[in-house]
Design an enzyme around this catalytic site. Structure first.
Site, PDB file in Angstrom:
ATOM      1  N   SER A 164       0.817  -1.223   0.000  1.00  0.00           N
ATOM      2  CA  SER A 164       0.000   0.000   0.000  1.00  0.00           C
ATOM      3  C   SER A 164       0.849   1.270   0.000  1.00  0.00           C
ATOM      4  CB  SER A 164      -0.877   0.044   1.255  1.00  0.00           C
ATOM      5  OG  SER A 164      -1.746  -1.049   1.284  1.00  0.00           O
TER       6      SER A 164
ATOM      7  N   HIS B 210      -3.777   0.324  -4.762  1.00  0.00           N
ATOM      8  CA  HIS B 210      -3.081  -0.821  -5.355  1.00  0.00           C
ATOM      9  C   HIS B 210      -3.342  -0.799  -6.848  1.00  0.00           C
ATOM     10  CE1 HIS B 210      -1.728  -3.286  -1.883  1.00  0.00           C
ATOM     11  NE2 HIS B 210      -2.615  -2.540  -1.263  1.00  0.00           N
TER      12      HIS B 210
ATOM     13  N   HIS C  14      -5.406  -9.445  -1.402  1.00  0.00           N
ATOM     14  CA  HIS C  14      -5.393  -9.835   0.018  1.00  0.00           C
ATOM     15  C   HIS C  14      -6.473 -10.876   0.292  1.00  0.00           C
ATOM     16  CE1 HIS C  14      -3.920  -5.698  -0.288  1.00  0.00           C
ATOM     17  NE2 HIS C  14      -3.160  -5.970   0.752  1.00  0.00           N
TER      18      HIS C  14
ATOM     19  N   TYR D  43      -8.577 -10.758   2.678  1.00  0.00           N
ATOM     20  CA  TYR D  43      -9.845 -10.127   3.076  1.00  0.00           C
ATOM     21  C   TYR D  43     -10.707  -9.706   1.886  1.00  0.00           C
ATOM     22  CZ  TYR D  43      -7.374  -5.667   2.354  1.00  0.00           C
ATOM     23  OH  TYR D  43      -6.648  -4.636   1.827  1.00  0.00           O
ATOM     24  N   GLU D  44     -10.110  -9.662   0.699  1.00  0.00           N
ATOM     25  CA  GLU D  44     -10.895  -9.289  -0.481  1.00  0.00           C
ATOM     26  C   GLU D  44     -11.818 -10.421  -0.920  1.00  0.00           C
ATOM     27  OE1 GLU D  44      -8.610  -6.953  -3.525  1.00  0.00           O
ATOM     28  OE2 GLU D  44      -6.972  -7.323  -2.129  1.00  0.00           O
TER      29      GLU D  44
ATOM     30  N   ALA E  47       2.649  -2.084   4.158  1.00  0.00           N
ATOM     31  CA  ALA E  47       2.406  -1.030   5.140  1.00  0.00           C
ATOM     32  C   ALA E  47       1.871  -1.735   6.378  1.00  0.00           C
ATOM     33  CB  ALA E  47       1.377  -0.046   4.608  1.00  0.00           C
TER      34      ALA E  47
ATOM     35  N   MET F 231      -1.960  -6.996   7.025  1.00  0.00           N
ATOM     36  CA  MET F 231      -2.954  -7.923   6.457  1.00  0.00           C
ATOM     37  C   MET F 231      -2.435  -8.633   5.203  1.00  0.00           C
ATOM     38  SD  MET F 231      -6.158  -5.300   6.788  1.00  0.00           S
ATOM     39  CE  MET F 231      -6.388  -4.297   8.265  1.00  0.00           C
ATOM     40  N   SER F 232      -1.132  -8.824   5.130  1.00  0.00           N
ATOM     41  CA  SER F 232      -0.570  -9.441   3.915  1.00  0.00           C
ATOM     42  C   SER F 232       0.727 -10.180   4.242  1.00  0.00           C
ATOM     43  CB  SER F 232      -0.285  -8.354   2.871  1.00  0.00           C
ATOM     44  OG  SER F 232       0.779  -7.521   3.300  1.00  0.00           O
TER      45      SER F 232
ATOM     46  N   ASN G  13       1.507   3.830  10.718  1.00  0.00           N
ATOM     47  CA  ASN G  13       0.794   4.437  11.851  1.00  0.00           C
ATOM     48  C   ASN G  13       1.239   3.732  13.120  1.00  0.00           C
ATOM     49  OD1 ASN G  13      -0.895   2.305  10.318  1.00  0.00           O
ATOM     50  ND2 ASN G  13      -1.679   2.211  12.405  1.00  0.00           N
TER      51      ASN G  13
ATOM     52  N   HIS H 235      -7.245   4.355   6.208  1.00  0.00           N
ATOM     53  CA  HIS H 235      -6.534   3.879   5.017  1.00  0.00           C
ATOM     54  C   HIS H 235      -5.807   5.038   4.331  1.00  0.00           C
ATOM     55  CE1 HIS H 235      -5.500   1.173   1.800  1.00  0.00           C
ATOM     56  NE2 HIS H 235      -6.191   1.843   0.895  1.00  0.00           N
TER      57      HIS H 235
HETATM   58  N1  HPA Z   1      -3.339  -2.576  11.393  1.00  0.00           N
HETATM   59  C1  HPA Z   1      -3.385  -3.546  10.442  1.00  0.00           C
HETATM   60  N2  HPA Z   1      -2.911  -3.374   9.219  1.00  0.00           N
HETATM   61  C2  HPA Z   1      -2.349  -2.196   8.932  1.00  0.00           C
HETATM   62  C3  HPA Z   1      -2.264  -1.157   9.865  1.00  0.00           C
HETATM   63  C4  HPA Z   1      -2.803  -1.360  11.171  1.00  0.00           C
HETATM   64  O1  HPA Z   1      -2.750  -0.484  12.052  1.00  0.00           O
HETATM   65  N3  HPA Z   1      -1.644  -0.104   9.268  1.00  0.00           N
HETATM   66  C5  HPA Z   1      -1.371  -0.513   7.992  1.00  0.00           C
HETATM   67  N4  HPA Z   1      -1.795  -1.777   7.788  1.00  0.00           N
END
Ligand code: HPA
Length: 284
Positions: free
Chosen positions: A40, A71, A93, A95-96, A123, A224-225, A248, A259
């Site tokens: 990302s 993406h 991903h 989750y998609e 990310a 998540m990847s 973050n 996001h």
């Molecule tokens: N949590 C999960 N996935 C993420 C985060 C997060 O805080 N930041 C970027 N991808």
């Protein structure tokens, strides 16, 4: 165009892998040895690739198409710091709605095309309290929380020609490549964090209790990847190097995540990641 998500195939077949690989090799003269996955906000890294040939994911048979904002969904083949690379601008991903097999098919295809080294980026949220947004973390190990719960991409019939039934994961992230990354960071004056990445399925971000739990079990960054891809790469005998961009911080109990913030942090950290990845490729 068929919808590739409605009925996710739980297991990939060798025929599917070969069909995708044949399609790609028919489009390009490049013979990649290094695979690169850009997460990302990081896809502008592919602008650095010379003699680039671009193939949209959509055109490649069986290739999962990312539906997520930020993406781009294309393959870029070309040269970067003297190496022939096959780069994924974006990824699909779990989750998609894809199966584990679908999101890891690109790794099987890379391997079939001759890729021996995989560099993964993502990310991630900073779980380690000393991490700040914009930091880059060298992934030294991972926790496959989703896999432990049963969703391992290697579940199902094992094709022994692709890899062993019970692959070793004691050194998922290559020690020599990691040392190279540390050397490049030192030479370039980049502060490189290090730590353990944990894979959660998403797409909802973590509750404060989730964050306390994953910190307690040893995670430094959450995303998540990556983990399914690395598991399949190791199964196939590839060497892996991984970087998380800390987009973050989750250090405060009620840190909100968006996001948009994740994408913005990715853009800002691209120069650091470019320097790291180019430096590693030069020294390979
Ligand atoms: N949590 C999960 N996935 C993420 C985060 C997060 O805080 N930041 C970027 N991808």
């Amino acid at each position: 165009m068929e919808d590739r998500r409605i009925k996710p195939a739980e297991f990939s077949t060798r025929a599917e892998i070969e069909q995708a690989a044949r399609y790609i090799s028919a489009q390009t003269q490049h013979q990649p040895t290094v695979g690169l996955i850009l997460g990302s906000g990081l896809d502008s890294l592919a602008d650095e690739i010379a003699s680039a040939q671009v193939i949209p994911f959509r055109q490649v048979p069986h290739w999962p198409v990312s539906t997520v904002a930020g993406h781009r969904g294309e393959l870029v083949l070309g040269t970067l710091s003297g190496r022939t690379v096959m780069t994924m601008r974006g990824r699909a991903h779990y989750y998609e709605g894809y199966s584990m097999a679908q999101i890891t098919l690109p790794i099987r295809v890379m391997r079939a095309l001759g890729v021996e080294t995989l560099i993964v980026t993502n990310a991630a949220g900073g779980v380690n309290e000393s991490f700040r947004a914009g930091d880059v973390m060298l992934i030294t190990d991972h926790i496959n929380l989703v896999g432990m719960a049963g969703l391992n991409p290697l579940r199902g019939p094992n094709d022994d020609t692709l890899g062993p039934r019970f692959p070793d994961m004691s050194q998922a992230y290559d020690v020599a490549l990691s040392d190279l990354a540390r050397a490049v960071a030192a030479a370039e004056g980049i502060r490189l964090r290090e730590g353990v990445y944990i894979f959660l399925a998403g797409p909802s971000y973590e509750t404060p209790a989730d964050v306390r739990f994953i910190r307690m079990i040893g995670a430094d960054a959450v995303g998540m990847s990556t983990v399914p891809e690395v598991t399949v790469a190791r199964h196939g005998g590839m060497r892996v190097l991984g970087f998380s961009l800390i987009s973050n911080s989750l250090a405060h109990a009620h840190a909100e995540v968006s996001h948009a913030e994740v994408l913005a942090a990715g853009h800002a950290a691209v120069p650091k990641l470019i320097a790291l990845i180019k430096g590693v490729l030069t020294r390979l």
